[in-house]
Design an enzyme around this catalytic site. Structure first.
Site: not given
Length: 136
Positions: A44, A96, A108
């Site tokens: 991420c 994240h 993402d």
């Protein structure tokens, strides 16, 4: 004086966003690999780092938590395209990050690879939003 600066910043950030978005979009479908920073696979924060480095030449910190710590915090109401969306248990346990692209969506890198998805998914908790300063 403040509002004039904001208007200029917004125009600049829209231009910047087009560059950032173009790089992000080009990586849709790339696989997720923990620790990967591109150019063919990402985790991420590796993805957000890659996108900013290869579009605007901006170096972001390596982890999602460090990117949160270094970003200029913005409220949900002031969220702009290109801003980072942080997900975790709290602002001190972020695991994240994705990049906001408008209409409640972000791009993402997650276990299905690089995808476009809603920022308000039931399986995670958005803990904050950060603006990347593009004027440095």
């Amino acid at each position: 004086m403040g509002s004039a600066m904001n208007n200029n910043a917004h125009a600049d950030s829209n231009n910047d966003f087009q560059q950032v978005y173009s790089v992000a979009k080009s990586k849709l479908g790339s696989p997720y690999i923990y620790g990967a920073t591109g150019s063919n696979a990402f985790d991420c924060s590796g993805f957000t780092s890659y996108v900013y480095k290869n579009s605007l030449g901006i170096k972001l910190p390596r982890t999602a938590q460090a990117q949160y710590n270094a970003s200029n915090k913005v409220s949900r109401n002031n969220l702009q395209k290109g801003d980072l969306v942080f997900i975790g248990g709290s602002t001190a346990s972020i695991y994240h990050v994705g990049m906001y692209v408008g209409n409640g969506k972000m791009i993402d890198a997650q276990n299905r690879g690089v995808v476009s998805e809603n920022i308000n998914a039931p399986w995670w908790n958005v803990v904050g939003y950060g603006h990347v300063d593009t004027n440095d």
